[in-house]
Design a protein around this motif. Structure first.
Motif, PDB file in Angstrom:
ATOM      1  N   THR B 141       2.341  20.240 -48.742  1.00  0.00           N
ATOM      2  CA  THR B 141       2.929  19.248 -47.841  1.00  0.00           C
ATOM      3  C   THR B 141       2.818  19.957 -46.585  1.00  0.00           C
ATOM      4  O   THR B 141       2.947  21.302 -46.457  1.00  0.00           O
ATOM      5  N   PRO B 142       3.382  19.319 -45.544  1.00  0.00           N
ATOM      6  CA  PRO B 142       3.512  19.933 -44.323  1.00  0.00           C
ATOM      7  C   PRO B 142       4.560  21.277 -44.275  1.00  0.00           C
ATOM      8  O   PRO B 142       4.385  22.088 -43.637  1.00  0.00           O
ATOM      9  N   VAL B 143       5.734  20.936 -44.773  1.00  0.00           N
ATOM     10  CA  VAL B 143       6.521  21.898 -45.174  1.00  0.00           C
ATOM     11  C   VAL B 143       6.216  23.091 -45.725  1.00  0.00           C
ATOM     12  O   VAL B 143       6.424  24.008 -45.145  1.00  0.00           O
ATOM     13  N   LYS B 144       5.368  23.111 -46.748  1.00  0.00           N
ATOM     14  CA  LYS B 144       4.907  24.082 -47.414  1.00  0.00           C
ATOM     15  C   LYS B 144       3.877  24.940 -46.522  1.00  0.00           C
ATOM     16  O   LYS B 144       3.869  26.061 -46.639  1.00  0.00           O
ATOM     17  N   VAL B 145       3.090  24.227 -45.839  1.00  0.00           N
ATOM     18  CA  VAL B 145       2.215  24.862 -44.806  1.00  0.00           C
ATOM     19  C   VAL B 145       2.691  25.490 -43.885  1.00  0.00           C
ATOM     20  O   VAL B 145       2.484  26.788 -43.442  1.00  0.00           O
ATOM     21  N   LEU B 146       3.914  25.088 -43.308  1.00  0.00           N
ATOM     22  CA  LEU B 146       4.582  25.709 -42.212  1.00  0.00           C
ATOM     23  C   LEU B 146       5.386  27.058 -42.804  1.00  0.00           C
ATOM     24  O   LEU B 146       5.613  27.946 -42.162  1.00  0.00           O
ATOM     25  N   LEU B 147       5.707  26.959 -44.061  1.00  0.00           N
ATOM     26  CA  LEU B 147       6.499  27.874 -44.753  1.00  0.00           C
ATOM     27  C   LEU B 147       5.706  29.227 -44.683  1.00  0.00           C
ATOM     28  O   LEU B 147       6.084  30.281 -44.569  1.00  0.00           O
ATOM     29  N   LEU B 148       4.359  29.205 -44.764  1.00  0.00           N
ATOM     30  CA  LEU B 148       3.477  30.281 -45.024  1.00  0.00           C
ATOM     31  C   LEU B 148       3.490  30.966 -43.638  1.00  0.00           C
ATOM     32  O   LEU B 148       3.635  32.346 -43.815  1.00  0.00           O
ATOM     33  N   PRO B 149       3.117  30.855 -42.611  1.00  0.00           N
ATOM     34  CA  PRO B 149       3.389  31.573 -41.361  1.00  0.00           C
ATOM     35  C   PRO B 149       4.682  32.302 -41.033  1.00  0.00           C
ATOM     36  O   PRO B 149       4.906  33.221 -40.741  1.00  0.00           O
ATOM     37  N   MET B 150       5.927  31.236 -41.367  1.00  0.00           N
ATOM     38  CA  MET B 150       7.316  31.798 -41.189  1.00  0.00           C
ATOM     39  C   MET B 150       7.481  33.032 -42.124  1.00  0.00           C
ATOM     40  O   MET B 150       8.022  33.967 -41.713  1.00  0.00           O
TER      41      MET B 150
END
Lengths: 326, 267
Positions: B141-150
């Motif tokens: 999901t977009p949230v999971k994708v963003l979670l990676l670099p963070m």
């Protein structure tokens, strides 16, 4: 208001010592014990004293490296420990036994770093570097990696590095230690010129009394963390009753010379004799008197060293110090 | 902050140039550094040759944990790893020369002896991370994708904060570097494996005491759709920035206290 101002400054170290397996003993060492003095702009002051007297500790408090335990301290109106990095722009420091240059890189690379780190305007940097290179004879050393420089060359390099940002004050800790006679002379000449033409305030610690004699009009003696003397060098000799030594080589072995007024026989070794006379007195009449009465081949005058002057000034302090170190 | 970055760049640049004066030595250390970190991962590869899962985690899932912490730790080690050698500078008094410069001390010490070879660790971590992402079967999901670099960034910051905290203790105890290493290097090794294989006390310690779990475990478990360890709510997966900020604040205070108590040495 003086440019450098110390008011009953103290630095107390707590030393923990193992006395048992776990038990520790805490002890306080007063490295600097209530020192007060002021140095005006453009003064050149010698700061002397035996090892462990508190010289370096004072210098380190003046640069902001160490935080004083008590008292008030200002350099150019700045509290060093509180505003260390701001003060760094106004002062230059040379530690004789520690280099700030980059070991594996050519000398000029270290200067380039200073240029950027101190944000020195280009024109001023050029001008200061050219002056230092010229007066300290660094031209041929600029492309040499620092590790290949001799001690004297590196010291000159270090002094230049401390001056590129036009500091108002220069602290020198043993700037001539380990240098040969030629290097010493060059460093002294440079410092004198810096002080007279640029009005840079210089505070210098040294073991070499000649440094002080040739450079400083004022000398401060510190021992046991206290200021013991503050005044002219000549006055120090008077207070310390220090003596110079006249070493005379006679034609042959003769009885001790005791008939020269103002001189005191110390010892003899074959035809060579050692005579002591007050450091404040002139050697010339003494030499004339000796030459007039005895068959003189050769002679030399030995200056008193600082250790001896101070030891004499405060007889017994050395023993006490040794005890306090135990 | 800008001043610190500027100082860091200048000092690190000088060290890179210093290293380059010994080119053969540099090439050799880069090669050995890469080999050492590579074999580190080979151990896990070999292990999965023998077993199907580790604490209920598949190879791809363990690789994700490994890749995340490896990259974070690599970045922290590359940028701040020199801090562990500050003890020597404190002991021999050469820290004095740093203190006399008009530049932040932390940036100077962190960039001291900057070693580009440590980039090998970052590269290896990233390689494993990419491999894991290719293998993983996750509903992104977009949230999971963003979670990676963070996660990578916050993890690096948490590791860096622990390194600064550890370095602060060196002002008082110059030989304490090994204690810090057990949290940084040791923490990195711990985080490469799923929390399910460790004793619960240990997991609780890394969640609540030294919050290393926020480096990769909590966010990674969320991505993998698994429950958070040690009774943490699921939302804790997004708490890494907060934890990183707290770690920085603590490390910053300790660092200031350290400088103030610096004693230098007799010259």
């Amino acid at each position: 208001m003086p440019f450098i101002e110390l008011d009953t400054v103290e630095k107390i170290f707590t030393v923990r010592r193992k006395t048992g397996l776990i038990r520790r003993e805490k002890r306080e060492v007063r490295a600097v014990d209530g020192i007060s003095f002021g140095v005006d702009r453009g003064e050149m002051v010698g700061y002397i004293g035996p090892n462990g007297a508190g010289k370096s500790t004072t210098i380190k408090m003046l640069t902001g490296i160490l935080t004083p335990t008590g008292g008030r301290l200002r350099v150019a109106g700045i509290d060093p420990a509180r505003e260390r990095t701001r003060l760094a722009q106004r002062i230059g420091v040379v530690f004789g036994q520690r280099t700030t240059l980059w070991w594996d890189l050519p000398l000029k690379d270290s200067y380039r770093l200073m240029h950027r780190m101190y944000r020195i305007p280009d024109a001023r940097y050029r001008e200061n570097l050219d002056r230092c290179v010229d007066l300290l004879d660094l031209e041929e050393l600029l492309d040499v990696p620092v590790r290949q420089l001799s001690l004297g060359q590196r010291m000159r390099g270090d002094i230049a590095a401390a001056l590129l940002h036009d500091p108002d004050v220069l602290y020198l800790d043993e700037p001539t230690i380990g240098l040969d006679v030629v290097s010493k002379a060059r460093v002294r000449e440079f410092l004198r010129d810096l002080n007279t033409t640029h009005g840079t305030t210089v505070l210098l610690t040294t073991h070499d009394l000649t440094d002080i004699e040739q450079l400083c009009s004022r000398v401060m003696v510190i021992d046991h963390g206290r200021l013991m003397y503050d005044g002219e060098l000549a006055g120090l000799h008077a207070v310390g009753e220090s003596e110079r030594l006249l070493v005379v080589d006679l034609e042959r072995e003769l009885p001790p010379i005791t008939d020269v007024p103002g001189a005191r026989f110390v010892r003899s070794e074959g035809p060579r004799q050692w005579l002591a006379f007050p450091a404040t007195a002139s050697a010339a009449p003494l030499v004339a008197a000796v030459a007039a009465r005895h068959p003189l081949l050769d002679l030399s005058v030995r200056e008193p060293d600082i250790e001896a002057v101070i030891a004499k000034m405060y007889g017994g302090t050395r023993e006490e110090r040794r005890e306090s170190l135990m | 902050m800008a001043d610190s970055l500027r100082t860091y760049r200048m000092v690190a640049g000088m060290w890179i140039r210093s290293t380059m004066t010994y080119r053969a030595s540099f090439a050799l250390t880069v090669f050995t550094s890469f080999c050492v970190t590579f074999f580190d991962f080979v151990v896990i590869l070999l292990m999965f040759g023998q077993v199907r899962g580790l604490g209920g985690f598949s190879f791809a899932e363990v690789a994700l944990l490994y890749g995340l912490t490896g990259t974070s730790f690599g970045i922290a080690d590359l940028t701040m790893g020199s801090l562990q050698r500050m003890g020597k500078r404190v002991r021999d008094g050469s820290l004095d020369t740093f203190l006399m410069r008009p530049a932040p001390l932390l940036a100077q010490v962190a960039a001291d002896k900057f070693a580009l070879r440590r980039f090998g660790r970052v590269a290896q971590g990233l390689m494993v991370l990419v491999w894991a992402l290719v293998l993983l079967d996750v509903a992104w999901t977009p949230v999971k994708v963003l979670l990676l670099p963070m996660t990578v960034v916050c993890g690096a910051v948490i590791f860096a904060a622990v390194m600064v905290l550890g370095a602060s203790t060196l002002f008082w105890m110059q030989d304490a570097a090994e204690v810090t290493n057990s949290f940084t290097y040791g923490g990195n090794t711990l985080l490469q494996y799923p929390p399910t294989i460790f004793a619960q006390e240990l997991v609780r310690g890394v969640v609540y005491v030294v919050p290393l779990a926020f480096v990769n475990w909590l966010p990674a478990l969320h991505i993998l759709g698994r429950p958070a360890p040690a009774g943490m709510p699921d939302a804790a997966a997004f708490a890494s920035p907060l934890v990183a900020a707290v770690c920085c604040a603590v490390a910053g205070l300790a660092w200031r206290a350290g400088i103030r108590s610096y004693r230098s040495t007799g010259s």
